[in-house]
Design an enzyme around this catalytic site. Structure first.
Site, PDB file in Angstrom:
ATOM      1  CE  LYS A  96      -3.842  -2.477   1.998  1.00  0.00           C
ATOM      2  NZ  LYS A  96      -4.634  -2.884   3.162  1.00  0.00           N
ATOM      3  CD  GLN A 103      -3.575  -4.434   6.347  1.00  0.00           C
ATOM      4  OE1 GLN A 103      -3.386  -3.505   5.590  1.00  0.00           O
ATOM      5  NE2 GLN A 103      -4.334  -5.466   6.014  1.00  0.00           N
ATOM      6  CG  ASP A 161      -9.431   0.074   4.405  1.00  0.00           C
ATOM      7  OD1 ASP A 161      -9.108  -0.232   3.241  1.00  0.00           O
ATOM      8  OD2 ASP A 161      -8.816  -0.315   5.418  1.00  0.00           O
TER       9      ASP A 161
END
Ligand code: NAP
Length: 288
Positions: free
Chosen positions: A58, A102, A125
């Site tokens: 990422k 995460q 997200d």
């Protein structure tokens, strides 16, 4: 005897990602010319090896597109309150447009609390309840990256979902449910299947589009697919040789389907690309 075996078109997630990332880089550079650099903060708590790979990819994706990115790594013993305070600081940091924690987080930390602590304006997200509600009601908001990537893949082949039957296998909050809502928004008739579904094959055989998001090998085999159907494989599993594979029996199903995504090289790369897209859009919105 010579048989004319039909073979599905492969939807190449790497090639499509590259194309989209070229566009993202150009938009980021236009924003930079106005003095705003898209910024993503990635938080990793603990040492989960898979998570370490994901966060590295990422951050690299951000660097490749000219974004500002920060990777904050914390020990697995980090207190929940400390993590929430870190998120609050990033919520208030004008250089950061997207925040990602995460998952999974260590057991002593409540993942829902963490997700809800992220400002909906920076929820790249797309997991916050506000983002889920926006998707549900058709309001602007951030779409979860994996199903968003699947929608881009359908768009890339010019697929018109109107009146088509889409069968989504899996009903998680991050893939299955938002996937179903996105397909519905594009006027597909949607069926959601899950572990309690009786006779999965009866549903998949009716499907014009199948999205497999289960996490088990060979959930979809050739005998379960209508000829010409589009098959999107979200699953990430290991085969007997330890190689990455999806939920779909790729070699079998590609003989029947019209389009299919491979694993690796399909939905996976698209997920990070859509994270970059969401971060860019967060920065563009902040710049208005
Ligand atoms: P999850 O939360 O474990 O959900 C799996 C879903 O599959 C559940 O809804 C479950 O039903 C259903 N299911 C389990 N066994 C089934 C069966 N035999 N038949 C039909 N449905 C069944 O997983 P997830 O987070 O959605 O992820 C799904 C897969 O996608 C995993 O392999 C994950 O690694 C992968 N993934 C890939 C990406 C990517 O970027 N490529 C991103 C996210 C996830 P119940 O609800 O009834 O338990």
């Amino acid at each position: 005897m010579i048989t004319n075996t039909p073979t599905a078109h492969i939807i190449d997630g790497i090639a499509l990602s590259q194309k989209l990332r070229t566009d993202i880089t150009a938009r980021a550079s236009a924003l930079k010319a106005r003095g705003i650099t898209p910024g993503l903060a990635v938080i990793l708590v603990g040492e989960n090896p898979a998570s370490q790979v994901y966060v590295r990819n990422k951050v690299k994706g951000c660097q490749d597109c000219g974004f500002h990115s920060v990777l904050e790594k914390f020990d697995a013993t980090m207190a929940e309150a400390e993590l929430l305070a870190r998120i609050e600081a990033l919520n208030n940091d004008p250089a950061i447009h997207g925040i990602l924690v995460q998952l999974p987080v260590p057991k002593h930390i409540d993942a829902n609390k963490v997700i809800e602590a992220i400002s909906p304006l920076k929820d790249v997200d797309g997991f916050h309840i506000a983002s889920a509600g926006a998707l549900m009601t058709g309001m602007p908001g951030f779409w979860p990256c994996t199903p968003y990537g699947c929608m881009k893949m359908l768009e890339s082949i010019g697929y018109d979902l109107k009146g088509k039957h889409a069968v989504v296998i899996g009903r998680s909050n991050i893939v299955g449910k938002p996937m179903a809502l996105m397909l519905l928004q594009k006027n597909a008739t949607v069926t959601i299947c899950h572990s309690a579904t009786k006779d999965l094959k009866a549903f998949t055989l009716q499907a014009d589009v199948i999205v497999a998001a289960v996490g088990k090998r060979d959930v979809v085999t050739a005998d379960m697919v209508k000829p010409g159907a589009v098959v999107l494989d979200v699953g990430m599993n290991r085969n007997d040789e330890g190689k990455l594979c999806g939920d779909v029996d790729f070699e079998g199903v590609r003989q029947v389907a019209g389009y299919i995504t491979p694993v690796p090289g399909g939905v996976g790369p698209m997920t990070i690309t859509m994270l970059l897209m969401n971060t860019l859009e967060a920065a563009e919105r902040a710049a208005i």
